[in-house]
Enzyme design. Structure first.
Site, mmCIF file in Angstrom:
data_model
loop_
_atom_site.group_PDB
_atom_site.id
_atom_site.type_symbol
_atom_site.label_atom_id
_atom_site.label_comp_id
_atom_site.label_asym_id
_atom_site.label_seq_id
_atom_site.Cartn_x
_atom_site.Cartn_y
_atom_site.Cartn_z
ATOM 1 N N GLN A 1 0.260 -3.208 6.571
ATOM 2 C CA GLN A 1 -1.069 -2.437 6.358
ATOM 3 C C GLN A 1 -1.969 -3.624 5.552
ATOM 4 O O GLN A 1 -1.747 -4.167 4.227
ATOM 5 C CB GLN A 1 -0.383 -1.097 6.030
ATOM 6 C CG GLN A 1 -1.648 -0.226 6.599
ATOM 7 C CD GLN A 1 -1.258 1.643 5.450
ATOM 8 O OE1 GLN A 1 -1.588 1.950 5.267
ATOM 9 N NE2 GLN A 1 -0.314 1.690 6.614
ATOM 10 N N TYR B 1 -6.294 -0.127 6.553
ATOM 11 C CA TYR B 1 -6.440 0.942 5.980
ATOM 12 C C TYR B 1 -7.891 1.639 5.446
ATOM 13 O O TYR B 1 -8.836 -0.177 5.581
ATOM 14 C CB TYR B 1 -5.607 1.398 4.790
ATOM 15 C CG TYR B 1 -5.277 0.607 3.570
ATOM 16 C CD1 TYR B 1 -6.579 0.534 2.526
ATOM 17 C CD2 TYR B 1 -4.275 -0.726 3.432
ATOM 18 C CE1 TYR B 1 -6.497 -0.616 1.361
ATOM 19 C CE2 TYR B 1 -4.547 -1.139 2.474
ATOM 20 C CZ TYR B 1 -5.300 -0.786 0.954
ATOM 21 O OH TYR B 1 -5.457 -2.364 0.386
ATOM 22 N N TYR C 1 1.108 9.197 -2.390
ATOM 23 C CA TYR C 1 0.463 9.663 -2.764
ATOM 24 C C TYR C 1 1.002 12.000 -2.576
ATOM 25 O O TYR C 1 1.814 12.378 -2.560
ATOM 26 C CB TYR C 1 -0.099 10.186 -1.184
ATOM 27 C CG TYR C 1 0.031 9.208 -0.225
ATOM 28 C CD1 TYR C 1 -0.859 7.648 -1.194
ATOM 29 C CD2 TYR C 1 -0.626 9.152 0.476
ATOM 30 C CE1 TYR C 1 -1.229 6.530 -0.690
ATOM 31 C CE2 TYR C 1 -0.846 7.400 1.645
ATOM 32 C CZ TYR C 1 -0.919 6.967 0.870
ATOM 33 O OH TYR C 1 -1.667 5.441 1.313
#
Ligand SMILES: NC(=O)c1ccc[n+]([C@@H]2O[C@H](COP(=O)([O-])OP(=O)(O)OC[C@H]3O[C@@H](n4cnc5c(N)ncnc54)[C@H](OP(=O)(O)O)[C@@H]3O)[C@@H](O)[C@H]2O)c1
Length: 310
Positions: free
Chosen positions: A177, A205, A59
């Protein structure tokens, strides 16, 4: 004070509403992000009682972790915060490749520690599987780091069921995740049951389907970010999705909270899901998402929502 939940079988306890920080410094994912707003998102999350921040090397790249590190430094309350981050992307020239080799993952953790300005990471995920590394060896490297106190728990993300089973051969995987929301329910077939059976916490997510499940888009909404390429936002599929959102609105309108709250609360009724990590681009969205904690869903409402999207 908000009741904290245990994350799977770890010794981590968090507010079930976390904050997904891919829009904090995530310039490679979203255009026109302001870094000061990003830091304010993190400050708001922590001020309002969120305890878990979800970030990743990619990110930004790097910027989301760096900005979170800056906010943690200014606040000085590191031990109150659960930092979840991820690694596996490696830059080779301008290209990124995935690498789960033990040596690379160990380097990822060292680099994340630097950027986050901390000496431990609460939850470290292998962000994506590579093609070559046996997954139990990859997780074995993280177990060594856990034993050294550099990370407190082990996660994997975007692994297939087979990869997850291999990764969890020694029972070391704490958290998985994966993409899961009312529109994308493939995980219900195998991944969610496997997680529930093995004491692995499943963190969904795109819980709001990148904003679609907040109920604010209509057929004329145009996107200029990663949503422009997401199948859910294309042509007929987008129209069908909006129709389902309108059906959901009939249930939501009878409740004092917003659609995003009802949707997030629905996930928290699933086995294996302990917490959610909705993203946000405005501090007000974070405050609004915390209202999820006040949602009460009857068994009929849980079933009705299930059926709209089944
Ligand atoms: N492991 C992985 O590979 C992976 C992949 C993707 C995401 N993630 C993680 O999951 C987190 C969540 O994903 P995401 O942020 O992409 O998608 P999301 O949570 O499904 O959607 C977040 C978006 O919805 C809108 N929104 C949020 N709260 C709202 C509210 N109360 N009312 C109205 N709109 C609201 C905002 O977008 P607008 O304001 O633009 O509408 C926000 O950026 C990420 O931050 C990241 O940490 C992980």
């Amino acid at each position: 004070m908000t009741k904290k939940v245990q994350i799977g079988k770890t010794d981590l306890y968090a507010n079930p509403i976390g904050f997904g920080a891919n829009a904090v410094g995530g310039h490679n994912l979203y255009p026109n992000l302001d870094e000061e707003v990003g830091k304010d998102l993190v400050r708001t999350a922590l001020d309002k009682g969120i305890t878990l921040l979800d970030t990743a090397f990619i990110y930004g790249p790097k910027r989301s972790e760096e900005l979170i590190g800056e906010v943690l430094q200014e606040r000085g309350n590191r031990s109150d915060v659960i930092i979840a981050t991820k690694g596996a992307h490696k830059f080779v020239g301008d290209d990124t490749v995935l690498d789960n080799s033990p040596s690379f993952l160990k380097q990822c953790v060292e680099d994340s520690l630097q950027r986050l300005q901390t000496d431990y990471i609460d939850l470290f995920y292998i962000h994506f599987p590579d093609e070559d590394t046996p997954k139990d060896e990859a997780v074995g490297a993280l177990k060594e780091l856990k034993d050294q106190g550099k990370i407190r728990s082990i996660g994997v993300s975007n692994f297939s069921l087979e990869q997850l089973k291999e990764a969890n051969k020694d029972g070391y995987v704490d958290v998985y995740q994966g993409e899961y929301n009312l529109f994308q329910r493939d995980a219900e077939k195998e991944l969610l049951p496997y997680a529930a059976e093995n004491g692995i916490s499943f963190v969904p997510y795109f819980p709001l389907a990148a904003g679609l499940l907040a109920g604010k888009y209509d057929k004329n909404t145009k996107f200029n970010d990663l949503r422009a390429d997401m199948p859910l936002f294309q042509g007929e599929k987008f129209q069908e999705s909006l129709a389902k959102v309108e059906k959901l609105r009939e249930i939501v309108d009878k409740k004092p909270q917003d659609m995003a709250n009802v949707v997030l609360a629905w996930y928290l009724t699933r086995d294996a899901i302990d917490l959610v990590i909705p993203g946000a681009k405005k501090p007000a969205q974070i405050e609004s998402n915390l209202q999820t904690l006040n949602v009460e869903l009857s068994s009929q409402e849980i079933k009705a929502i299930d059926e709209i999207f089944s």
